[in-house]
Design a protein around this motif. Structure first.
Motif, PDB file in Angstrom:
ATOM      1  N   TYR A  66       0.787  -1.176   0.072  1.00 44.37           N
ATOM      2  CA  TYR A  66       0.033   0.164  -0.005  1.00 44.37           C
ATOM      3  C   TYR A  66       0.945   1.199  -0.040  1.00 44.37           C
ATOM      4  N   TYR A  67       2.122   1.035   0.668  1.00 42.91           N
ATOM      5  CA  TYR A  67       2.835   2.102   0.866  1.00 42.91           C
ATOM      6  C   TYR A  67       4.062   2.205   0.095  1.00 42.91           C
ATOM      7  N   GLY A  68       4.473   1.042  -0.266  1.00 39.01           N
ATOM      8  CA  GLY A  68       5.654   0.894  -1.317  1.00 39.01           C
ATOM      9  C   GLY A  68       6.773   1.232  -0.922  1.00 39.01           C
ATOM     10  N   PHE A  69       7.225   1.375   0.330  1.00 37.87           N
ATOM     11  CA  PHE A  69       8.684   1.811   0.580  1.00 37.87           C
ATOM     12  C   PHE A  69       9.744   0.742   0.199  1.00 37.87           C
ATOM     13  N   ARG A 264     -14.678  24.027  -3.398  1.00 41.10           N
ATOM     14  CA  ARG A 264     -14.625  23.649  -4.710  1.00 41.10           C
ATOM     15  C   ARG A 264     -15.911  24.231  -5.772  1.00 41.10           C
ATOM     16  N   PRO A 265     -15.455  25.459  -6.139  1.00 39.15           N
ATOM     17  CA  PRO A 265     -16.780  26.328  -6.796  1.00 39.15           C
ATOM     18  C   PRO A 265     -17.297  25.724  -8.078  1.00 39.15           C
ATOM     19  N   ASP A 266     -16.323  24.712  -8.888  1.00 35.57           N
ATOM     20  CA  ASP A 266     -16.938  24.185  -9.970  1.00 35.57           C
ATOM     21  C   ASP A 266     -17.795  22.909  -9.660  1.00 35.57           C
ATOM     22  N   LEU A 267     -17.841  22.443  -8.495  1.00 35.15           N
ATOM     23  CA  LEU A 267     -18.373  21.258  -8.029  1.00 35.15           C
ATOM     24  C   LEU A 267     -20.024  20.973  -8.492  1.00 35.15           C
ATOM     25  N   ASP A 268     -20.237  19.840  -9.075  1.00 32.79           N
ATOM     26  CA  ASP A 268     -21.788  19.675  -9.010  1.00 32.79           C
ATOM     27  C   ASP A 268     -21.957  18.077  -9.229  1.00 32.79           C
ATOM     28  N   GLU A 269     -23.236  17.711  -9.338  1.00 32.81           N
ATOM     29  CA  GLU A 269     -23.682  16.349  -9.248  1.00 32.81           C
ATOM     30  C   GLU A 269     -23.018  15.461 -10.283  1.00 32.81           C
ATOM     31  N   SER A 270     -22.456  16.133 -11.191  1.00 27.75           N
ATOM     32  CA  SER A 270     -21.732  15.048 -12.157  1.00 27.75           C
ATOM     33  C   SER A 270     -20.498  14.759 -11.751  1.00 27.75           C
ATOM     34  N   TYR A 271     -19.794  14.962 -10.555  1.00 27.88           N
ATOM     35  CA  TYR A 271     -18.562  14.554 -10.303  1.00 27.88           C
ATOM     36  C   TYR A 271     -18.905  13.164  -9.421  1.00 27.88           C
ATOM     37  N   PHE A 272     -20.068  12.974  -9.197  1.00 23.73           N
ATOM     38  CA  PHE A 272     -20.197  11.770  -8.266  1.00 23.73           C
ATOM     39  C   PHE A 272     -19.868  10.587  -9.091  1.00 23.73           C
ATOM     40  N   GLU A 273     -20.162  10.143 -10.381  1.00 24.09           N
ATOM     41  CA  GLU A 273     -19.427   9.138 -11.284  1.00 24.09           C
ATOM     42  C   GLU A 273     -18.056   9.186 -11.292  1.00 24.09           C
ATOM     43  N   TYR A 274     -17.525  10.560 -11.455  1.00 24.98           N
ATOM     44  CA  TYR A 274     -15.929  10.644 -11.298  1.00 24.98           C
ATOM     45  C   TYR A 274     -15.350  10.106 -10.103  1.00 24.98           C
ATOM     46  N   PHE A 275     -16.020  10.560  -9.004  1.00 21.48           N
ATOM     47  CA  PHE A 275     -15.545  10.206  -7.935  1.00 21.48           C
ATOM     48  C   PHE A 275     -15.466   8.544  -7.542  1.00 21.48           C
ATOM     49  N   LEU A 279     -12.397   6.144  -6.916  1.00 23.59           N
ATOM     50  CA  LEU A 279     -12.345   5.416  -5.596  1.00 23.59           C
ATOM     51  C   LEU A 279     -12.013   3.956  -5.824  1.00 23.59           C
ATOM     52  N   GLU A 280     -12.372   3.352  -6.996  1.00 25.19           N
ATOM     53  CA  GLU A 280     -11.909   1.930  -7.233  1.00 25.19           C
ATOM     54  C   GLU A 280     -10.721   1.798  -7.090  1.00 25.19           C
ATOM     55  N   GLU A 281      -9.860   2.726  -7.764  1.00 28.47           N
ATOM     56  CA  GLU A 281      -8.326   2.638  -7.725  1.00 28.47           C
ATOM     57  C   GLU A 281      -7.761   2.748  -6.421  1.00 28.47           C
ATOM     58  N   GLU A 282      -8.260   4.024  -5.551  1.00 27.19           N
ATOM     59  CA  GLU A 282      -7.828   3.787  -4.081  1.00 27.19           C
ATOM     60  C   GLU A 282      -8.112   2.727  -3.281  1.00 27.19           C
TER      61      GLU A 282
END
Length: 294
Positions: A66-69, A264-275, A279-282
């Motif tokens: 996870y940390y890869g040191f 984050r002034p540009d935020l709207d509901e369209s970000y939900f799918e992006y997040f 998250l899958e990678e995280e």
């Protein structure tokens, strides 16, 4: 009058809980360190190192992929220097809190491992969002998201009869766990969790985020924290990471977008799918964190 009735219902539910859980000593000290920005690395190292089993678990995790040191980290102090106080505190708290609620005491209707998978998933999501929003107290986000549903596990282990009634209501009424609690108990896991956080002397903003993680617009101390936890919960449900008591589709509360627009002034509901995608990678990267669930 409504507030008084809610308080009475909460006390009634708590009265069913015969043995109240105490926060593990190490976790309690870690929470105390949240209050003190002047805490030294040595002091934190001493607190964690006082528990040999915990030290081994922390070092195993920090030396994972996870940390890869490239080099082995052999002491807690070294881990603190490399990863920082916030990260080590998060790891320590997660291990301590999971150990304090053994799955053997859970209700037969409660999947202990999947509940903690959901909770850790929320903590990972919240940490990811804190970075995205450049949230000013990101260290508290992980802790708040990890234990946002602590009221559910409290009910399942210490008031099993009430918990079984709620689970039955989820299926018979076709509603969410949260709605079934309101219908049957008149009080929710969010309120119970907030009460427990207060009893454990958590910072007020964390207590508030637990109490209002379904209704972030009600938060007064730090609405952004409650909004991040609500959004994290929705994302983890979207990606079916673990289980939190029902199969209902859960969307972020509408107030989330308005609250977080301040960060984050540009935020709207369209970000939900992006997040959801990032998250899958995280979650893949955080696999060793999920492995601390017993």
């Amino acid at each position: 009058m409504q507030r008084e009735k809610a308080s009475l219902r909460l006390r009634s539910v708590i009265a069913h809980i015969s043995t109240l859980p105490t926060l593990p000593a190490i976790a309690s000290q870690v929470i105390e360190l949240l209050h003190d920005p002047r805490t030294s690395i040595q002091k934190v190292a001493n607190v964690i190192s006082s528990d040999q089993s915990l030290t081994s678990a922390v070092l195993k995790l920090v030396n994972s992929a996870y940390y890869g040191f490239p080099r082995q980290i052999s002491t807690v102090k070294h881990a603190l220097v490399i990863l920082g106080f916030s990260e080590i505190r998060n790891i320590t708290f997660a291990i301590s809190i999971l150990r304090s609620f053994p799955g053997s005491k859970s209700s037969p209707s409660f999947d202990h491992r999947e509940f903690w998978r959901h909770s850790i998933g929320c903590a990972v999501a919240a940490k990811m969002l804190a970075k995205f929003f450049r949230y000013r107290v990101s260290g508290k986000v992980f802790v708040a998201a990890l234990i946002h549903d602590i009221g559910k596990i409290l009910l399942s282990q210490y008031a099993r009869d009430l918990f079984e009634k709620v689970v039955e209501g989820v299926f018979s009424q076709g509603v969410s766990f949260y709605q079934a609690e309101k219908n049957i108990l008149g009080v929710t896991h969010a309120e119970i969790g907030g009460w427990l956080a207060s009893r454990w002397n958590f910072p007020q903003e964390i207590e508030e985020s637990i109490r209002f993680h379904h209704l972030p617009f009600k938060a007064k101390i730090d609405p952004s924290l409650s909004a991040v936890v609500n959004l994290s919960d929705a994302l983890v449900r979207l990606k079916s990471i673990g289980w939190s008591g029902d199969e209902k589709i859960f969307h972020p509360h509408p107030s989330v977008w308005k609250i977080l627009k301040s960060l984050r002034p540009d935020l709207d509901e369209s970000y939900f799918e992006y997040f959801g995608t990032i998250l899958e990678e995280e979650v893949k990267r955080a696999k060793p964190l999920f492995e601390i669930i017993r």
